[in-house]
Design an enzyme around this catalytic site. Sequence first.
Site, PDB file in Angstrom:
ATOM      1  N   SER A 147       0.827  -1.792   0.151  1.00 60.67           N
ATOM      2  CA  SER A 147      -0.077  -0.085   0.204  1.00 60.67           C
ATOM      3  C   SER A 147       1.178   1.369   0.010  1.00 60.67           C
ATOM      4  O   SER A 147       1.821   0.784   0.077  1.00 60.67           O
ATOM      5  CB  SER A 147      -1.199   0.027   1.476  1.00 60.67           C
ATOM      6  OG  SER A 147      -2.066   1.262   1.809  1.00 60.67           O
ATOM      7  N   TYR A 160      -2.321  -1.013  10.394  1.00 61.61           N
ATOM      8  CA  TYR A 160      -2.639  -1.367   8.599  1.00 61.61           C
ATOM      9  C   TYR A 160      -0.917  -0.755   8.169  1.00 61.61           C
ATOM     10  O   TYR A 160      -0.701  -1.770   7.889  1.00 61.61           O
ATOM     11  CB  TYR A 160      -3.328  -0.263   8.697  1.00 61.61           C
ATOM     12  CG  TYR A 160      -3.363   0.022   7.147  1.00 61.61           C
ATOM     13  CD1 TYR A 160      -4.302  -1.496   6.469  1.00 61.61           C
ATOM     14  CD2 TYR A 160      -3.252   0.247   6.182  1.00 61.61           C
ATOM     15  CE1 TYR A 160      -4.390  -2.004   4.943  1.00 61.61           C
ATOM     16  CE2 TYR A 160      -3.041   0.158   4.547  1.00 61.61           C
ATOM     17  CZ  TYR A 160      -4.033  -1.030   4.820  1.00 61.61           C
ATOM     18  OH  TYR A 160      -3.522  -0.941   3.397  1.00 61.61           O
TER      19      TYR A 160
HETATM   20  P1  NDP Z   1     -11.710  -5.928   0.669  1.00 64.39           P
HETATM   21  O1  NDP Z   1     -11.648  -5.546   1.921  1.00 64.39           O
HETATM   22  O2  NDP Z   1     -11.987  -5.406  -0.829  1.00 64.39           O
HETATM   23  O3  NDP Z   1     -10.442  -7.600   0.133  1.00 64.39           O
HETATM   24  C1  NDP Z   1      -9.697  -8.375   1.144  1.00 64.39           C
HETATM   25  C2  NDP Z   1     -10.096  -9.051   1.102  1.00 64.39           C
HETATM   26  O4  NDP Z   1      -8.471  -9.892   1.887  1.00 64.39           O
HETATM   27  C3  NDP Z   1     -10.892  -9.973   1.136  1.00 64.39           C
HETATM   28  O5  NDP Z   1     -11.366 -11.002   0.492  1.00 64.39           O
HETATM   29  C4  NDP Z   1     -10.741 -10.643   2.477  1.00 64.39           C
HETATM   30  O6  NDP Z   1     -12.163 -12.365   2.331  1.00 64.39           O
HETATM   31  C5  NDP Z   1      -9.477 -11.059   2.421  1.00 64.39           C
HETATM   32  N1  NDP Z   1      -9.317 -12.188   4.304  1.00 64.39           N
HETATM   33  C6  NDP Z   1      -9.596 -11.048   4.976  1.00 64.39           C
HETATM   34  N2  NDP Z   1      -9.206 -11.839   6.192  1.00 64.39           N
HETATM   35  C7  NDP Z   1      -8.333 -12.817   5.468  1.00 64.39           C
HETATM   36  C8  NDP Z   1      -7.420 -13.679   6.200  1.00 64.39           C
HETATM   37  N3  NDP Z   1      -7.189 -14.183   7.207  1.00 64.39           N
HETATM   38  N4  NDP Z   1      -7.649 -14.867   5.061  1.00 64.39           N
HETATM   39  C9  NDP Z   1      -7.509 -14.883   4.263  1.00 64.39           C
HETATM   40  N5  NDP Z   1      -8.724 -13.823   3.470  1.00 64.39           N
HETATM   41  C10 NDP Z   1      -8.890 -13.090   3.981  1.00 64.39           C
HETATM   42  O7  NDP Z   1     -10.234  -5.195  -0.114  1.00 64.39           O
HETATM   43  P2  NDP Z   1      -8.926  -4.944  -1.080  1.00 64.39           P
HETATM   44  O8  NDP Z   1      -9.664  -5.492  -2.249  1.00 64.39           O
HETATM   45  O9  NDP Z   1      -8.902  -2.995  -1.067  1.00 64.39           O
HETATM   46  O10 NDP Z   1      -7.977  -5.727  -0.276  1.00 64.39           O
HETATM   47  C11 NDP Z   1      -6.944  -6.276  -1.168  1.00 64.39           C
HETATM   48  C12 NDP Z   1      -5.751  -5.830  -0.697  1.00 64.39           C
HETATM   49  O11 NDP Z   1      -5.494  -4.647  -1.031  1.00 64.39           O
HETATM   50  C13 NDP Z   1      -5.608  -5.452   0.858  1.00 64.39           C
HETATM   51  O12 NDP Z   1      -3.831  -5.941   1.578  1.00 64.39           O
HETATM   52  C14 NDP Z   1      -5.452  -3.648   1.231  1.00 64.39           C
HETATM   53  O13 NDP Z   1      -4.370  -3.972   1.772  1.00 64.39           O
HETATM   54  C15 NDP Z   1      -4.174  -3.660  -0.050  1.00 64.39           C
HETATM   55  N6  NDP Z   1      -4.995  -2.295  -0.474  1.00 64.39           N
HETATM   56  C16 NDP Z   1      -5.820  -1.933  -0.452  1.00 64.39           C
HETATM   57  C17 NDP Z   1      -6.097  -0.758  -1.304  1.00 64.39           C
HETATM   58  C18 NDP Z   1      -7.394   0.048  -0.818  1.00 64.39           C
HETATM   59  O14 NDP Z   1      -7.849   1.623  -1.115  1.00 64.39           O
HETATM   60  N7  NDP Z   1      -8.906  -0.588  -1.718  1.00 64.39           N
HETATM   61  C19 NDP Z   1      -5.194   0.163  -0.806  1.00 64.39           C
HETATM   62  C20 NDP Z   1      -3.774  -0.610  -0.816  1.00 64.39           C
HETATM   63  C21 NDP Z   1      -3.808  -1.282  -0.282  1.00 64.39           C
HETATM   64  P3  NDP Z   1     -13.142 -12.045   3.448  1.00 64.39           P
HETATM   65  O15 NDP Z   1     -14.992 -11.592   2.334  1.00 64.39           O
HETATM   66  O16 NDP Z   1     -13.309 -13.618   3.479  1.00 64.39           O
HETATM   67  O17 NDP Z   1     -12.848 -11.088   4.620  1.00 64.39           O
END
Ligand code: NDP
Length: 294
Positions: A147, A160
């Site tokens: 990020s 975070y």
């Molecule tokens: P979402 O919340 O849409 O997606 C997060 C995903 O991670 C979901 O599929 C969730 O599954 C999964 N997850 C959470 N906990 C676990 C776990 N214990 N084991 C397996 N899967 C898990 O957010 P984003 O798509 O935005 O996030 C994806 C990545 O992008 C993250 O690493 C985030 O930090 C990073 N990011 C996002 C930004 C943004 O602005 N959106 C900016 C910078 C980085 P479930 O539905 O089961 O909870």
Amino acid sequence: MTDTKRESTSSNRAAVIVTGASTGIGRATALDLASRGFDVFAGVRREADGDSVAAESSGAVTPVILDVTDAATIDGAALRVTDAVGDGGLRGLVNNAGIAEPAPLEIMPIDALRRQLEVNVVGQVAVTQAFLPLIRSAQGRVVNISSVGGRVASPALGAYAASKFAIEALSDSLRMELHQWGIHVSVIEPGSFGTEIWRRGGEAADSTIERVPEEKRRLYADLIAAVRRLARRTEQRGRPPDAVVRAIVHALTASRPRTRYVVGTDARIQMALARLLPDRAYDALVRRMLRSTG
Ligand code: NDP
């Protein structure tokens, strides 16, 4: 869950696994890679999410149950993928699963800090360990989703940011360790995109703050309110994560993948300001920005 991919992986199509593919960046990446002809394994925690992503891809994505904090599901997913891809191995691992646990550090419950690091850091290493033998077989690639918060920390997002700074360090070490097998490691550093993480982060913050004694909560009331407004705005703006997906695809397919991909003008500006300004000047800018959300 469908097993249809078991046969098709023997067709020599490059196979990739994406963690956290139920929503947001992970889901969009899984669907995009499938449309490009990859054999995609989508890590999800619930069967219903797997069925949903498989259905949206018309069966082109194979869901696998994978909770990055649960060793049994990691091992199960690795076995399932090994069984499906055989000697072909894995062309890519996208370590995308992540959560945000926002809270000022003074009042952050330690269990929430642990959860933040367990999912975003320890989980990614555990998944990488489990899938590296398959990646090595195919001289594949590892793509870690960090990020802008992996380069610049913000108030109320210290835990975070710590998790994402850790991802940056781990990726640097891994890149150097895996060079001898020709395995590339790339880090994706997105700015703000409109995914579920903002709503979920808000809910996590609410349940955290509820557990904090009123007098401590009051100390940070203004900061918490400002960060909430910012998160709500980002969620409402709903910028789709297409550019993040493009960066991931580049990291997986380009002949010369980059080690780092900064994605989004907001991320580039924030990183440039943090780099160019003295710390206290940058802090003052962040304070002004947070005040201006009111
Ligand atoms: P979402 O919340 O849409 O997606 C997060 C995903 O991670 C979901 O599929 C969730 O599954 C999964 N997850 C959470 N906990 C676990 C776990 N214990 N084991 C397996 N899967 C898990 O957010 P984003 O798509 O935005 O996030 C994806 C990545 O992008 C993250 O690493 C985030 O930090 C990073 N990011 C996002 C930004 C943004 O602005 N959106 C900016 C910078 C980085 P479930 O539905 O089961 O909870």
